[in-house]
Scaffold this active site. Sequence first.
Site, short mmCIF file in Angstrom:
data_model
loop_
_atom_site.label_atom_id
_atom_site.label_comp_id
_atom_site.label_asym_id
_atom_site.label_seq_id
_atom_site.Cartn_x
_atom_site.Cartn_y
_atom_site.Cartn_z
N ASN A 94 0.86 -1.20 0.00
CA ASN A 94 0.00 0.00 0.00
C ASN A 94 0.89 1.24 0.00
O ASN A 94 0.56 2.25 0.61
CB ASN A 94 -0.92 -0.01 1.22
CG ASN A 94 -2.10 0.94 1.06
OD1 ASN A 94 -2.29 1.54 0.00
ND2 ASN A 94 -2.88 1.10 2.11
N GLY A 96 2.16 4.25 -1.63
CA GLY A 96 2.02 5.25 -2.69
C GLY A 96 3.38 5.79 -3.11
O GLY A 96 3.62 6.07 -4.29
N ARG A 128 -6.68 3.53 -4.95
CA ARG A 128 -6.05 4.85 -4.84
C ARG A 128 -5.71 5.33 -6.25
O ARG A 128 -5.00 4.66 -6.99
CB ARG A 128 -4.80 4.77 -3.95
CG ARG A 128 -5.16 4.38 -2.52
CD ARG A 128 -3.96 4.21 -1.64
NE ARG A 128 -3.25 5.47 -1.42
CZ ARG A 128 -2.09 5.56 -0.76
NH1 ARG A 128 -1.53 4.46 -0.28
NH2 ARG A 128 -1.51 6.71 -0.59
N SER A 178 -2.97 14.61 -5.82
CA SER A 178 -1.84 14.12 -5.03
C SER A 178 -0.57 14.72 -5.61
O SER A 178 -0.36 14.68 -6.83
CB SER A 178 -1.78 12.60 -5.11
OG SER A 178 -0.53 12.16 -4.61
N SER A 179 0.27 15.25 -4.76
CA SER A 179 1.54 15.79 -5.25
C SER A 179 2.47 14.67 -5.69
O SER A 179 3.49 14.91 -6.33
CB SER A 179 2.21 16.63 -4.16
OG SER A 179 2.63 15.79 -3.11
N GLN A 180 2.11 13.43 -5.35
CA GLN A 180 2.99 12.31 -5.72
C GLN A 180 3.04 12.10 -7.24
O GLN A 180 4.00 11.53 -7.74
CB GLN A 180 2.52 11.01 -5.04
CG GLN A 180 2.91 10.98 -3.56
CD GLN A 180 2.49 9.68 -2.89
OE1 GLN A 180 2.12 8.73 -3.55
NE2 GLN A 180 2.57 9.66 -1.57
N SER A 208 0.28 20.08 -1.24
CA SER A 208 1.43 19.43 -0.59
C SER A 208 2.77 19.87 -1.17
O SER A 208 3.65 19.04 -1.44
CB SER A 208 1.31 17.90 -0.69
OG SER A 208 0.02 17.45 -0.41
N ASP A 329 -0.31 15.15 6.30
CA ASP A 329 -0.21 13.97 7.16
C ASP A 329 -0.23 14.35 8.64
O ASP A 329 -0.97 13.77 9.44
CB ASP A 329 1.06 13.17 6.84
CG ASP A 329 0.90 12.37 5.55
OD1 ASP A 329 -0.25 12.27 5.06
OD2 ASP A 329 1.91 11.87 5.03
N LYS A 356 -5.98 8.64 0.79
CA LYS A 356 -4.79 8.06 1.42
C LYS A 356 -5.05 6.59 1.77
O LYS A 356 -5.95 5.98 1.20
CB LYS A 356 -4.43 8.87 2.66
CG LYS A 356 -4.03 10.30 2.33
CD LYS A 356 -2.66 10.37 1.69
CE LYS A 356 -2.34 11.80 1.33
NZ LYS A 356 -1.01 12.21 1.63
N GLU A 357 -4.30 6.07 2.73
CA GLU A 357 -4.41 4.66 3.10
C GLU A 357 -5.86 4.26 3.33
O GLU A 357 -6.26 3.13 3.10
CB GLU A 357 -3.57 4.37 4.35
CG GLU A 357 -2.07 4.24 4.08
CD GLU A 357 -1.35 5.56 3.90
OE1 GLU A 357 -2.01 6.61 3.71
OE2 GLU A 357 -0.10 5.55 3.94
N ARG A 360 -9.46 9.18 5.21
CA ARG A 360 -9.08 9.59 6.57
C ARG A 360 -10.08 10.57 7.19
O ARG A 360 -10.16 10.66 8.42
CB ARG A 360 -7.67 10.19 6.57
CG ARG A 360 -6.61 9.13 6.39
CD ARG A 360 -5.22 9.74 6.29
NE ARG A 360 -4.20 8.70 6.40
CZ ARG A 360 -2.92 8.89 6.13
NH1 ARG A 360 -2.49 10.07 5.73
NH2 ARG A 360 -2.07 7.89 6.26
N ARG A 404 -1.28 5.87 10.34
CA ARG A 404 -1.48 7.15 11.05
C ARG A 404 -2.74 7.12 11.92
O ARG A 404 -2.79 7.77 12.96
CB ARG A 404 -1.55 8.32 10.06
CG ARG A 404 -0.28 8.47 9.30
CD ARG A 404 0.01 9.86 8.79
NE ARG A 404 1.20 9.76 7.96
CZ ARG A 404 2.44 9.60 8.42
NH1 ARG A 404 2.66 9.57 9.72
NH2 ARG A 404 3.45 9.47 7.60
N LYS A 438 3.82 0.22 8.63
CA LYS A 438 3.98 0.89 7.34
C LYS A 438 5.11 1.92 7.39
O LYS A 438 5.86 2.07 6.42
CB LYS A 438 2.67 1.56 6.95
CG LYS A 438 2.65 2.07 5.52
CD LYS A 438 1.23 2.45 5.15
CE LYS A 438 1.04 2.46 3.64
NZ LYS A 438 1.65 3.58 2.99
#
Length: 681
Positions: A94, A96, A128, A178-180, A208, A329, A356-357, A360, A404, A438
């Site tokens: 999981n 990302g 996701r 997502s900034s990812q 982010s 986060d 997210k995971e 949230r 988290r 994680k």
Amino acid sequence: MYRIPHLDLPPLNTVSGRVRLPGSKSISNRVLLLAGLAAGTTEVHDLLDSDDTQVMLAALAALGCGLQRDGRVLRVSGLGGQLQAHRAELFLGNAGTAMRPLAATLAVLAATQGGDFTLSGVPRMHERPIGDLVDALRPLGCRIEALGRPGYPPLRLQGEAGGRLATAAPIRVRGDVSSQFLTALLLALPLASAEGALTIEVEGALISKPYIEITLALLARFGILVQRQDWQRFVIPRGSAYRSPGSLHVEGDASSASYFIAAGAIAAQGGAPLRIEGVGSDSIQGDIRFIDAALAMGARIQSGPGWVEVHRGRWPLAPITLDCTAIPDAAMTLAMMALYADGPSRLDGIASWRVKETDRIAAMATELRKLGAAVDEGPDSIAITPPPADGWRAAALATYDDHRMAMCASLAAFNGLAAGRRGPGCAVRILDPQCVGKTFPDYFEALFAVAGAAPHDVPVITVDGPTASGKGTLAAALATALGWQLLDSGALYRAAGLAAQWDGVSPDDEAGVARLAGLLDLRFGDGLEAGRTWLRGREITEALRLESTGLLASRVSALPAVRRALHGLQLAFRRVPGLVADGRDMGTVVFPDAALKVFLTASPGQRAERRYKQLISKGISANIDSLRADLEARDARDANRSVAPCRPAEDALLLDNSALGIEQSVQQVLDWWEQRRPFPA
Ligand code: DC
């Protein structure tokens, strides 16, 4: 691997001491990928060791990178931008931070050098979104297929050797989900810069941003200087190539620091602050700005390079209203701090929580309500009114396989300190606590090392019984199943006997042995050293288990002054979240207020047989009749001595395990415990 189903935290009331943080997840996985792509070897210091970095490491190994671990250093021999393996099926859990950058990197490498890769993860990973990244890469000429739902993993990436990418036009990517996605492109596209510079344009507001700053800072360490124009355009210069910086240190995780900063703001009262090491004022992680939010809520905080010190300041905490876009986060931790404020708080700019995971926002709202808070959930916000002073409720908090959520849940255990509260605090149950693996596998151990509770709030289960009744095995298994501390009190008497032997003190010299017992310099290993013991710095793991040491212990333990000398040491094992103590007098003398007392029995014949098998399996020759005679002699001495004879406490439950396997015995005691301490569902 066995996962404990839940962890019960007693009401916590202090924190003090030091915590050393594990490495940052965001930095670790970026560094691993960059080191894996670079030419040459990179020495990575203090890398995070967690589920998310494990999947990245496994992926790099499958792609042909050399990985060599040496204590706290990992040596990564990179690919120099050239694929070694052209086919691989990579499972990314999981993570990302592994899925997005590897998808971009392997899409580019497959398209230019030829390859066929599939990337998959756990079911939640397949929920996701990754479509915006795929949409950004396809116009370059990357062949990317969604094997399940369009826009989500699993993905298949394919291409032929000698393929060329269309890099002249700007590459457009959305920045508001997502900034990812942007990070993934920034990490991967230098691979396609041989023929010309590449420009990435961000569509929509970029969220982010601090994570993009980490990406740019680490790219610079690997020799790639991206030109940034506002937060809209990023230019990767022509001929950018990853060069190993030789060696690199991963700083502690700033998001992980937030739980301890919050704990300090709530419970570091009186003398010393809580000191957090591994991350500090020089951090490149955006979540370090959580400190400003904690200050605004009233915490007293000092920081320097690599450290932060926190103390309770204003109490109750001040409510906060904050746009959390920059600290997505760590903002979850603010939601927990809001429970200790004297008014409602509101967090905005947290739409990314939904992808997210887990979702949230929904998860946090559900769990905070269980504790007694009033929560309003918006599409990208959450508003929290703390429980009224006497409205806190004991709750079993779900964690949604989200590290988290689990770490946040632990902060509810300070509820006894909530302003205006009368009466004792309530326990908090955390479901599936090991999902912290994680990013912070030892989170609870780290918390328990600094958190304290009133001794009477720390539950104790005692397991007493005669020699070879299996109580040591039972107690250790119980401690593991409950996530509690363990006291093997026999080991203290054994160590006292050894100390006497080393110093030539007779085991009948009551004052002499008692003096040594009072000064026992004994250390029990934890973590990787669990199960090992040192006396005065010398390892005694083996020596402790010898029959001869047991006989010595039986003699010195009959001396009242020796028992008194070891009393305080045994009480000190009563630490959060709970203690399982085994011995002869745990329930009668040392912990008379234990919440559950078990007295183990098994017939001498059976115990002799078990001991016999144990010795034979270790290759030690033994005689069953003399073993039985020894056992009976020790039973008689332990049961008939004038001090703390080995007898069941009046309120002990008897467990005859002659016909039970260890798992059945453990289950029996756990069932008794559930009956004694039922937890509200
Ligand atoms: O449990 P064990 O075999 O390690 O114990 C060694 C000896 O120490 C045993 O003969 C009895 C003594 N002992 C004791 O008197 N009180 C305890 N709480 C634990 C052990």
